[in-house]
Design a protein around this motif. Structure first.
Motif: not given
Length: 395
Positions: A148-153, A164-169
């Motif tokens: 982490y973090p990852v980006v989804v688009k 979105y930036k995703i930082t945790d589960t």
């Protein structure tokens, strides 16, 4: 030359493109969904003829209008909107009428971010690894590898919508449970870097005839998801690293007679240039005007000259840094509009409201300003965007 300009009234800068085409003797044939009487006078005078259709996304209507123009004026030489939203429709029309330009069999390479990664690798430019067709198991395996973090688009989309930036589960689970079922997403590791662009023109022979570069202190994704404002700076010269990476990608794509807008991250950790995405259209958010202000030139005229005469005058070198700083209506700013104009009467070169369609990401009102001093441009942006009781919203 018979040039069909699709949606010539939007975005607003299309008027300038049409005006210069007309000035070079082109039959500029418009197809749009706006009533003719609502078009501005310059655009009306630039169009040889205009056909109003009910819906721009109704291909049958566009097909019939193009057929009418072909019957009346002869072979159509170009069909363009200079708007990323219509890339696929344009390619379909060009394919059906055998018009010069990108055809339908190549368009996915310009629209799908996962396919862009393939071209980046071919060009030898570093890119961001990604996965598509997201499932919970696939996402977890990818995150185990990159962290982490990852980006989804969206794999295919414009701007930062649904990015979105995703930082945790817990944030990952929230995304997986709420993501639209009809949108294909990709996931990439988050890159901590400065966003920089390579913007310009490539001619009919595949030669880059003009290039400029913009820098963004924070991303459109941040502006959309945080509700904060947005800014960028047009630089007066292109860095050697961006120039080299941009030329490699344009050469690999083999694109001809088009605007290009390539996005890169410059890593904060080691300065590495990392390719983000490709857009084969003019840069948006007033960036064409920012180029004009920085270089004291007319990019609209230069583009038209390239299309009509297959030539470009030697472009000037950059003189100014041009800034763009927007404001959003829900934020309480320290300085009123009148204060801003009084403080920077010579530096501010343009200011106006932003269309509702772009306001969520770009802001509700924006200013453009220039200076030969880069630090001064940054100070002006900070003054315009100073917020009372500011709370830092980016990480």
């Amino acid at each position: 030359m018979n040039f069909i300009f699709f949606s010539p009234n939007f975005p607003g800068y299309c008027t300038s493109f049409c005006f210069h085409l007309k000035s070079f003797g082109v039959n500029v044939l418009g197809i749009g969904d706006a009533d003719y009487h609502t078009l501005n006078e310059t655009l009306k005078q630039s169009l040889t003829e205009y056909i109003k259709i009910d819906r721009l996304d109704n291909y049958d209507e566009v097909l019939r209008a193009t057929g009418y123009y072909t019957h009346k004026y002869g072979k159509i030489d170009r069909f363009e909107s200079l708007n990323e939203h219509w890339l696929e429709l344009e390619a379909q029309i060009r394919t059906d009428f055998n018009i010069f330009g990108t055809k339908l069999d190549f368009i996915a390479n310009l629209k799908q971010k996962s396919k862009m990664e393939t071209f980046f690798k071919k060009s030898g430019v570093a890119s961001i690894p990604s996965i598509t067709k997201l499932t919970r198991a696939k996402a977890n395996k990818f995150i185990d590898k990159v962290g982490y973090p990852v980006v989804v688009k969206p794999n295919q989309g414009v701007g930062a919508s649904l990015t979105y930036k995703i930082t945790d589960t817990s944030e990952l689970e929230q995304f997986l449970q709420t993501k639209p079922a009809d949108v294909e997403f990709i996931m990439q590791p988050y890159i901590d870097g400065i966003l920089q662009t390579y913007d310009g023109l490539v001619n009919r022979d595949g030669e880059i005839v003009f290039a400029a570069s913009h820098e963004f202190p924070y991303s459109i994704m941040d502006a959309v998801n945080s509700g904060y404002h947005f800014s960028y700076y047009c630089l007066k010269e292109v860095s050697k690293e961006i120039e080299e990476a941009g030329r490699r990608i344009i050469r690999t794509y083999g694109i001809k007679e088009r605007f290009f807008h390539l996005e890169f991250f410059r890593s904060k950790a080691d300065g590495q240039i990392i390719a983000l995405e490709v857009n084969m259209r003019p840069p948006g958010t007033w960036m064409t005007d920012a180029i004009n202000y920085s270089y004291d030139m007319d990019i609209y005229r230069i583009w038209a000259d390239m299309v009509v005469h297959h030539q470009v005058e030697e472009p000037p070198t950059g003189t100014y840094y041009t800034g763009f700083a927007s404001r959003k209506n829900h934020l309480d700013y320290e300085h009123e509009h009148e204060e801003i104009m009084q403080r920077y009467p010579y530096e501010i070169v343009h200011h106006d409201s932003i269309t509702d369609a772009q306001s969520r990401s770009r802001g509700n009102y924006a200013y453009q300003f220039r200076s030969t001093d880069y630090d001064e441009v940054k100070r002006i942006a900070a003054y315009i965007q100073a917020v009372k009781n500011k709370v830092e919203v980016f990480s």
